[in-house]
Motif scaffolding. Sequence first.
Motif, PDB file in Angstrom:
ATOM      1  N   PRO A  39     -64.481 -32.270 -44.302  1.00  0.00           N
ATOM      2  CA  PRO A  39     -63.973 -33.458 -43.611  1.00  0.00           C
ATOM      3  C   PRO A  39     -63.130 -33.183 -42.370  1.00  0.00           C
ATOM      4  CG  PRO A  39     -63.398 -33.495 -45.957  1.00  0.00           C
ATOM      5  CD  PRO A  39     -64.088 -32.200 -45.686  1.00  0.00           C
TER       6      PRO A  39
ATOM      7  N   ASN B 225     -67.368 -35.500 -42.716  1.00  0.00           N
ATOM      8  CA  ASN B 225     -68.453 -35.113 -43.614  1.00  0.00           C
ATOM      9  C   ASN B 225     -67.836 -34.681 -44.948  1.00  0.00           C
ATOM     10  OD1 ASN B 225     -70.238 -33.147 -45.014  1.00  0.00           O
ATOM     11  ND2 ASN B 225     -71.582 -33.521 -43.274  1.00  0.00           N
ATOM     12  N   PRO B 226     -68.396 -35.128 -46.085  1.00  0.00           N
ATOM     13  CA  PRO B 226     -67.802 -34.778 -47.377  1.00  0.00           C
ATOM     14  C   PRO B 226     -67.696 -33.277 -47.645  1.00  0.00           C
ATOM     15  CG  PRO B 226     -69.441 -36.500 -47.661  1.00  0.00           C
ATOM     16  CD  PRO B 226     -69.532 -36.037 -46.235  1.00  0.00           C
TER      17      PRO B 226
ATOM     18  N   THR C  51     -67.259 -40.072 -52.073  1.00  0.00           N
ATOM     19  CA  THR C  51     -65.992 -39.581 -51.548  1.00  0.00           C
ATOM     20  C   THR C  51     -65.299 -40.589 -50.624  1.00  0.00           C
ATOM     21  OG1 THR C  51     -67.114 -38.476 -49.698  1.00  0.00           O
ATOM     22  CG2 THR C  51     -66.702 -37.163 -51.698  1.00  0.00           C
ATOM     23  N   ALA C  52     -65.901 -41.760 -50.418  1.00  0.00           N
ATOM     24  CA  ALA C  52     -65.314 -42.770 -49.543  1.00  0.00           C
ATOM     25  C   ALA C  52     -64.101 -43.375 -50.232  1.00  0.00           C
ATOM     26  CB  ALA C  52     -66.335 -43.855 -49.204  1.00  0.00           C
TER      27      ALA C  52
ATOM     28  N   GLN D   7     -70.342 -40.380 -47.092  1.00  0.00           N
ATOM     29  CA  GLN D   7     -69.223 -40.495 -48.025  1.00  0.00           C
ATOM     30  C   GLN D   7     -69.523 -41.488 -49.144  1.00  0.00           C
ATOM     31  OE1 GLN D   7     -65.790 -41.475 -45.681  1.00  0.00           O
ATOM     32  NE2 GLN D   7     -65.736 -39.480 -44.679  1.00  0.00           N
TER      33      GLN D   7
ATOM     34  N   THR E 180     -71.074 -40.442 -41.106  1.00  0.00           N
ATOM     35  CA  THR E 180     -70.268 -39.893 -42.200  1.00  0.00           C
ATOM     36  C   THR E 180     -69.848 -40.967 -43.196  1.00  0.00           C
ATOM     37  OG1 THR E 180     -68.279 -40.019 -40.823  1.00  0.00           O
ATOM     38  CG2 THR E 180     -69.443 -37.899 -40.904  1.00  0.00           C
TER      39      THR E 180
END
Length: 136
Positions: A42, A38-39, A132-133, A127, A123
């Motif tokens: 994590p 999870n952003p 954030t991925a 992300q 997630t």
Amino acid sequence: MDNVEIVKRAYEAFGRGDLPAILAAFDPQIEWREAEGNPFKPDGKPWIGADAIVQNLFLRLVTEWDGFTITPHTFHGAGDTVIVEARYTGTCKATGKSLDAQVCHLWKLRDGVATHYQQYVDTAQFQRVAGTAEAA
């Protein structure tokens, strides 16, 4: 009041933005775990206590997202455990992308308050929406 009703009331309070009512449902030493990846957290390690949850999660949801909503659909009671099937929706301010993710929350309660929370969510979608991925 049974455990399912306690958890339902916490979601209702979240929906109205009633922080004192949300926190009243938490044990002072609640152990809160976001899904691994999870952003917001994590590593999947827990936040302990309401202050950590407010600072690291609730304030970020308010400041980093437009219209972040949790819509619970089904509550399953099993003694001291309550499982909630729900959806997250909202738009990440940083990316302008919308989230519409299926989610499952597992709550453990003792003496009328939540002592543990575990989130399960897609997630990868979270992300991508939050930016954030990592690039493949």
